[in-house]
Scaffold this active site. Structure first.
Site, PDB file in Angstrom:
ATOM      1  N   LYS A 104     -46.304  83.933  64.920  1.00  0.00           N
ATOM      2  CA  LYS A 104     -45.456  84.018  63.711  1.00  0.00           C
ATOM      3  C   LYS A 104     -46.241  83.722  62.448  1.00  0.00           C
ATOM      4  O   LYS A 104     -45.934  84.266  61.397  1.00  0.00           O
ATOM      5  CB  LYS A 104     -44.269  83.063  63.800  1.00  0.00           C
ATOM      6  CG  LYS A 104     -44.649  81.606  63.981  1.00  0.00           C
ATOM      7  CD  LYS A 104     -44.201  81.138  65.319  1.00  0.00           C
ATOM      8  CE  LYS A 104     -44.848  79.833  65.708  1.00  0.00           C
ATOM      9  NZ  LYS A 104     -44.579  79.500  67.093  1.00  0.00           N
ATOM     10  N   GLY A 186     -43.806  66.910  75.327  1.00  0.00           N
ATOM     11  CA  GLY A 186     -44.512  68.173  75.087  1.00  0.00           C
ATOM     12  C   GLY A 186     -43.756  69.116  74.169  1.00  0.00           C
ATOM     13  O   GLY A 186     -44.129  70.269  74.006  1.00  0.00           O
ATOM     14  N   LYS A 204     -40.939  82.075  60.400  1.00  0.00           N
ATOM     15  CA  LYS A 204     -39.970  82.907  61.123  1.00  0.00           C
ATOM     16  C   LYS A 204     -38.956  83.546  60.173  1.00  0.00           C
ATOM     17  O   LYS A 204     -38.606  84.712  60.333  1.00  0.00           O
ATOM     18  CB  LYS A 204     -39.286  82.073  62.201  1.00  0.00           C
ATOM     19  CG  LYS A 204     -40.265  81.735  63.338  1.00  0.00           C
ATOM     20  CD  LYS A 204     -39.744  80.640  64.245  1.00  0.00           C
ATOM     21  CE  LYS A 204     -40.728  80.339  65.368  1.00  0.00           C
ATOM     22  NZ  LYS A 204     -40.366  79.102  66.091  1.00  0.00           N
TER      23      LYS A 204
END
Lengths: 427, 427
Positions: A104, A186, A204
């Site tokens: 992106k 994570g 985005k």
């Protein structure tokens, strides 16, 4: 039947996911989609990942080996970021390779250059995985919804911050606690800036705006605020008023141009996006014909983005296998102006950390009066620790953002603030 | 540039919507998509609609005139139903026309015959508008999600019944009241059987199952129950237990085959589909890579379906304009068995209208004991009118559907029921 030969740049979670899908579904893709896809080379910084994925025999550390490999039809770029990944994408197109990317950052920065270069070279550039993980929003905007004049795109497009805000809302945790938790799980990177600063979401919405409104925008044009200054008090105040705080990526068509921005936003409980929690993403699109639509799914994780990459891969592979022409699509033909952020009219929540002493309410309230900004609600919370810093909350009636910012500037200039003011827009 | 010439069969709400979009966006489609689409002929039963839409000069009552018109490239079938519309679709393909249709009834019944015939003739058949109005679910299953092994498709795919159930839930109205209201608002037809009987939803799940699981099913194979016997008591009981009743179209992959069905279902309040209200549709898809995704939008109305039709139309028109080959996609290669409805294991809510007299509880409870079905909850509601009919409610533990049906059969045989038993499955 011609084998479709691909090279994969980057063996992180998404790269591993793609290798896994191609292994598992190889026979189905051949039987049902008519494409025989073979991974002929992979590149990554270290061979460890390649070993784990069982592709060490086709491993290299040099991505240019793949790009210069005459056997390879398609380069799948899954490194991310704008440094080496960007160079690889340009070089791959220049070398006449089709490119599929989940990047992106590069797409939000170089959209037109890349589309133009790939057009000149007559190769495809596919990027469904760049927004919304496995949610097929790029395909929807490029194809199914093409008969619409899009009026609005509103999205929760960053899984990390949505997870963090969901945890803060559900359990009352503070920012640092949820950030640490997200890092341990994570969901957040060691340097979380791109996510918590709103830059990932900004990239985005730049891509979505380009497609939805057929106009030319880039990442640097998106007014962006992150979630780093939000506190449990802000979340609790929002809840008291019937709102939940989400990091929204927004793009609205207005008579004055596209109103595009990324910031923490108070959403009413009953809004379709208010109940999108955890690492899920959702993108709400309003079109003149289709009305309100929403696309929901996992925004992060190996599987979701890999699903989107493979969707693109099958389509591009079919074009090679069946010698299919690329359809003609032109981007950026509208060239709409951007509505200046200061001209947006919203209700605002403003939290002012102030010393708990005589005159601070009067001084801050005077700033609102001076700028002609009408107050809807006001609360003061006493200091909860030895800092002696109280929290003063103002909620405005609908106000021009420029006027509200003048209020904040006046208060900041007065030297009364004990810490930075926190501004949250209300939908 | 070659003009793309189309003929439209049917000038109802969707046909009118398509004409409107093509008029409004004609220049954009030419500029950005490279297609110059012209409506050269329209057919409908009466000229009135054509006059209202300003297309009376290209009007005919005979659809075959369009099909036999050598000028026309694409036939857009928006009549609906399986009578004349079905004949037109076959005849159009036979005549070498590309066909775009919103006709779920025909697609759910003749999917393979039509796909095969269009394949033989080398023409396209597009049907995005057949399921979910403007929601691009067909495109998602055929393209973006193709890298997934789909595990489950759950949908609210009928706007009429979802509106009715939403009104019953929100306001406590009874079935006949909301049906009349829905008819007055144009959400339900004069003969509402296709909607309230669940047949429209069944057609849609047959199409979705075909695509999602790559197997061959038709409408007649979908076990279908409608909403006609639901009462405010059922809705209230569901709410008491934390559930909301929705007409769900379900298709699950199981080790014993595809578990496909349409029936009123109690959904927990926090299920993603529980808050989909009014005429909105939503389709929840679980894939092995993408995880949970949901697609939400207006399932009915002129604009939503027309948006989907135009999406297809642009794609097919581009193939003509740019001489693009059709990609190779094979359907039905899995040939999965269907899981027999009796083997499904769920919790069931069973309402038994019984005379308010000694022995009915014992008699009904005995039937459960005889069949080895374990009861989780039981309630009796006294008669609220002069009928003297009480309502006996049983909620079971997870039970094989065949066993539950044996319970119902035993109770029915005993002659104790004052009216038909009502069975609602719980998710």
């Amino acid at each position: 039947m011609k084998k479709i030969k691909i090279g994969i740049l980057g063996l992180g979670t998404v790269g591993g996911g793609v290798i896994n899908i191609l292994k598992t579904h190889k026979e189905n893709f051949l039987r049902d989609q008519g494409v025989d896809i073979e991974i002929v080379q992979v590149a990554s910084r270290s061979i460890e990942k390649a070993r784990q994925l069982g592709v060490e025999d086709i491993f290299t550390t040099d991505g240019y080996e793949l790009i210069n490999n005459p056997e390879i039809d398609i380069i799948v770029e899954l490194i991310g970021g704008t440094d080496i990944a960007r160079d690889y994408i340009y070089a791959a197109i220049e070398a006449g390779k089709r490119v599929i990317t989940a990047n992106k950052a590069v797409m939000a920065q170089d959209f037109y250059e890349l589309l133009e270069q790939s057009g000149t070279k007559g190769v495809e550039l596919a990027f469904e995985a760049s927004v919304g993980g496995g949610i097929p929003i790029i395909g929807a905007l490029r194809n199914s919804l093409i008969g619409n004049r899009i009026e609005s795109v509103l999205g929760i497009v960053n899984g990390t911050t949505n997870y963090m805000l969901s945890q803060m809302t559900q359990f009352g945790y503070d920012y640092n606690t949820v950030l640490q938790e997200a890092q341990e799980l994570g969901y957040a990177e060691a340097d979380p800036t791109a996510d918590v600063g709103g830059y990932d979401a900004a990239a985005k919405i730049a891509i979505l705006t380009t497609l939805a409104f057929n106009t030319e925008v880039v990442l640097s044009q998106v007014p962006t605020e992150g979630i780093t200054r939000l506190t449990p008090l802000d979340i609790a105040n929002a809840a008291d008023m019937g709102y939940v705080i989400k990091l929204l990526a927004i793009s609205n068509r207005t008579p004055e141009g596209i109103d595009m921005r990324v910031h923490p936003t108070m959403l009413p409980f009953d809004h379709a996006l208010a109940s999108v929690n955890g690492v899920f993403n959702a993108i709400f699109v309003v079109g003149d014909s289709v009305g309100e639509t929403m696309f929901y799914g996992q925004g992060a994780g190996a599987g979701a983005a890999a699903s989107a990459v493979v969707g693109d891969l099958i389509e591009v592979s079919q074009r090679i296998a069946f010698d299919i022409t690329r359809p003609y699509i032109r981007f950026g033909t509208e060239q709409l102006p951007l509505k200046p952020a200061n001209e947006v009219v919203l209700s605002y929540y403003l939290r002012l950390p102030v010393p708990d002493k005589v005159g601070v309410v009067a001084a801050t309230a005077t700033a609102f009066a001076n700028q002609g900004v009408s107050i809807n609600r006001m609360m003061q919370y006493p200091s909860t620790d030895e800092s002696g810093i109280a929290e003063l909350i103002y909620v405005t009636h609908p106000t021009r953002e420029g006027d509200l910012k003048a209020v904040v500037a006046e208060i900041e200039t007065s030297g009364i603030l004990a810490a930075e003011a926190v501004l949250i827009r209300m939908l």
